[in-house]
Motif scaffolding. Structure first.
Motif, mmCIF file in Angstrom:
data_model
loop_
_atom_site.group_PDB
_atom_site.id
_atom_site.type_symbol
_atom_site.label_atom_id
_atom_site.label_comp_id
_atom_site.label_asym_id
_atom_site.label_seq_id
_atom_site.Cartn_x
_atom_site.Cartn_y
_atom_site.Cartn_z
ATOM 1 N N TRP A 226 0.841 -1.205 0.000
ATOM 2 C CA TRP A 226 0.000 0.000 0.000
ATOM 3 C C TRP A 226 0.876 1.255 0.000
ATOM 4 O O TRP A 226 0.569 2.233 -0.673
ATOM 5 C CB TRP A 226 -0.920 -0.026 1.219
ATOM 6 C CG TRP A 226 -2.033 0.990 1.180
ATOM 7 C CD1 TRP A 226 -2.388 1.766 0.128
ATOM 8 C CD2 TRP A 226 -2.925 1.311 2.241
ATOM 9 N NE1 TRP A 226 -3.458 2.580 0.466
ATOM 10 C CE2 TRP A 226 -3.803 2.318 1.745
ATOM 11 C CE3 TRP A 226 -3.080 0.844 3.549
ATOM 12 C CZ2 TRP A 226 -4.808 2.867 2.541
ATOM 13 C CZ3 TRP A 226 -4.084 1.391 4.332
ATOM 14 C CH2 TRP A 226 -4.931 2.388 3.834
ATOM 15 N N MET A 227 1.957 1.224 0.763
ATOM 16 C CA MET A 227 2.854 2.379 0.833
ATOM 17 C C MET A 227 3.444 2.693 -0.531
ATOM 18 O O MET A 227 3.453 3.852 -0.972
ATOM 19 C CB MET A 227 3.970 2.117 1.845
ATOM 20 C CG MET A 227 4.970 3.262 1.967
ATOM 21 S SD MET A 227 6.330 2.890 3.091
ATOM 22 C CE MET A 227 7.191 1.605 2.153
ATOM 23 N N TYR A 228 3.945 1.663 -1.230
ATOM 24 C CA TYR A 228 4.565 1.889 -2.535
ATOM 25 C C TYR A 228 3.546 2.343 -3.574
ATOM 26 O O TYR A 228 3.912 3.008 -4.554
ATOM 27 C CB TYR A 228 5.262 0.616 -3.012
ATOM 28 C CG TYR A 228 6.491 0.268 -2.203
ATOM 29 C CD1 TYR A 228 7.410 1.254 -1.844
ATOM 30 C CD2 TYR A 228 6.735 -1.039 -1.791
ATOM 31 C CE1 TYR A 228 8.535 0.945 -1.099
ATOM 32 C CE2 TYR A 228 7.871 -1.354 -1.047
ATOM 33 C CZ TYR A 228 8.761 -0.366 -0.699
ATOM 34 O OH TYR A 228 9.879 -0.667 0.045
ATOM 35 N N ALA A 229 2.270 1.992 -3.381
ATOM 36 C CA ALA A 229 1.240 2.383 -4.339
ATOM 37 C C ALA A 229 0.620 3.736 -4.027
ATOM 38 O O ALA A 229 -0.233 4.214 -4.795
ATOM 39 C CB ALA A 229 0.135 1.322 -4.365
ATOM 40 N N SER A 230 1.045 4.369 -2.932
ATOM 41 C CA SER A 230 0.397 5.600 -2.479
ATOM 42 C C SER A 230 1.220 6.853 -2.712
ATOM 43 O O SER A 230 0.812 7.943 -2.319
ATOM 44 C CB SER A 230 0.052 5.480 -0.986
ATOM 45 O OG SER A 230 -0.840 4.412 -0.764
ATOM 46 N N GLY A 231 2.395 6.710 -3.312
ATOM 47 C CA GLY A 231 3.186 7.888 -3.609
ATOM 48 C C GLY A 231 3.853 8.506 -2.409
ATOM 49 O O GLY A 231 3.977 9.737 -2.327
ATOM 50 N N VAL A 232 4.301 7.686 -1.460
ATOM 51 C CA VAL A 232 5.021 8.221 -0.301
ATOM 52 C C VAL A 232 6.346 8.817 -0.746
ATOM 53 O O VAL A 232 6.748 9.897 -0.283
ATOM 54 C CB VAL A 232 5.255 7.117 0.758
ATOM 55 C CG1 VAL A 232 6.127 7.639 1.894
ATOM 56 C CG2 VAL A 232 3.922 6.611 1.294
#
Length: 309
Positions: A226-232
């Protein structure tokens, strides 16, 4: 009633019980008995939770204090940990992979630190929610209280931790040229909406984790994805500009990205509205209401099953 025995004496039999022939449900109704731990109505459940509000606040504060009680730096780890994560991500994504494309260093570093801090808020709420019931079975089985108190308390704990960390986030933003102005007032509604979203998600995960404790082992992988897909670590529209537009739209509308982008918009001068998806505030409100209300009802429906078995 009486009857004559074989030796001529009279034996008196006990009178019939007035409860004879009644079912267990009828007996319970007759004497005003109720099932122990039965689920109350939704309005009554809300009333009980409000009555436990002091416990919820005190429990979250105690958990926050105890979290780093064995570490020499104590509560400073609340800030040091996400800062170290941000430093690692900057080295990998900012310097090596050049994920800061399209952004100056003065914008990218606050962009990255804000993303790490805000996503950590959601990530920690989810992980705490998974173990809210399964990790506190002694308390759940020993005392009678609305079980939603636990995941709500854990989400509140993570909010307090983020508020403590915001001091560093403010310092980073100012250090790279983003000074306080009226846009910083948007931080309050962003945090309120994200807290509601996180609380609903924690309630959902608490029920799922109570039934399937192994979920706690799976969730770190889910949260990392989820982190990698959320533009962090990168700007979604810039990084995906050569891909079909709908992919960037879907990723930008995921709730983690929504709350990160709103916080960046509030804090960073160089991060303007052109970086936000359409109807961003409506989407942020929708996610918050949907998860908070839906998660609460979903958790309440299994209230009488927590701690059993």
């Amino acid at each position: 009633m009486s009857e004559t025995t074989h030796d001529g004496t009279v034996a008196v039999s006990a009178p019939a019980s007035p409860d004879e022939g009644l079912t267990a449900a009828q007996l319970a109704a007759k004497y005003g008995l109720s099932v122990s731990g039965a689920r109350p109505s939704l309005p009554e459940y809300v009333r009980q939770l409000w009555g436990r509000r002091h416990f919820i606040i005190a429990f979250s504060q105690a958990k926050l204090t105890a979290q780093y009680s064995q570490a020499k730096l104590g509560q400073l780890w609340q800030v040091v940990t996400p800062l170290l994560n941000a430093a690692v991500y900057f080295f990998i994504f900012g310097l090596i992979l050049e994920a800061d494309r399209g952004m100056s260093r003065e914008v990218y570093i606050p962009f990255l630190v804000t993303g790490v801090f805000v996503f950590t808020f959601t990530q920690s709420s989810v992980m705490a929610g998974v173990r809210a019931i399964s990790g506190n079975l002694g308390l759940v089985r020993a005392l009678h209280f609305p079980r939603a108190s636990l995941p709500i308390s854990f989400a509140l704990q993570q909010l307090q931790q983020l508020l403590f960390s915001m001091i560093v986030l403010f310092a980073v933003s100012i250090g790279f040229g983003s000074y306080p102005d009226l846009s910083w007032a948007l931080i309050v509604p962003v945090l309120v909406l994200q807290f509601l979203f996180n609380t609903g998600l924690a309630l959902i995960m608490a029920r799922a984790g109570a039934k399937t404790p192994d979920l706690a082992q799976l969730m770190p992988f889910v949260m990392r994805t989820w982190m990698y897909a959320s533009g962090v670590m990168f700007s979604i529209p810039i990084m995906l500009q050569d891909k079909p537009a709908w992919i960037a739209t879907v990723l930008q509308w995921n709730p983690a990205a929504i709350y990160m982008d709103l916080m960046r918009f509030a804090l960073i001068d160089g991060y303007g509205s052109q970086n936000l998806p359409d109807h961003v505030w409506a989407v942020a409100l929708g996610w918050a209401v949907l998860l908070a209300a839906g998660g609460f009802v979903y958790f309440w429906k299994a209230e009488e099953r927590y701690g059993r078995g």
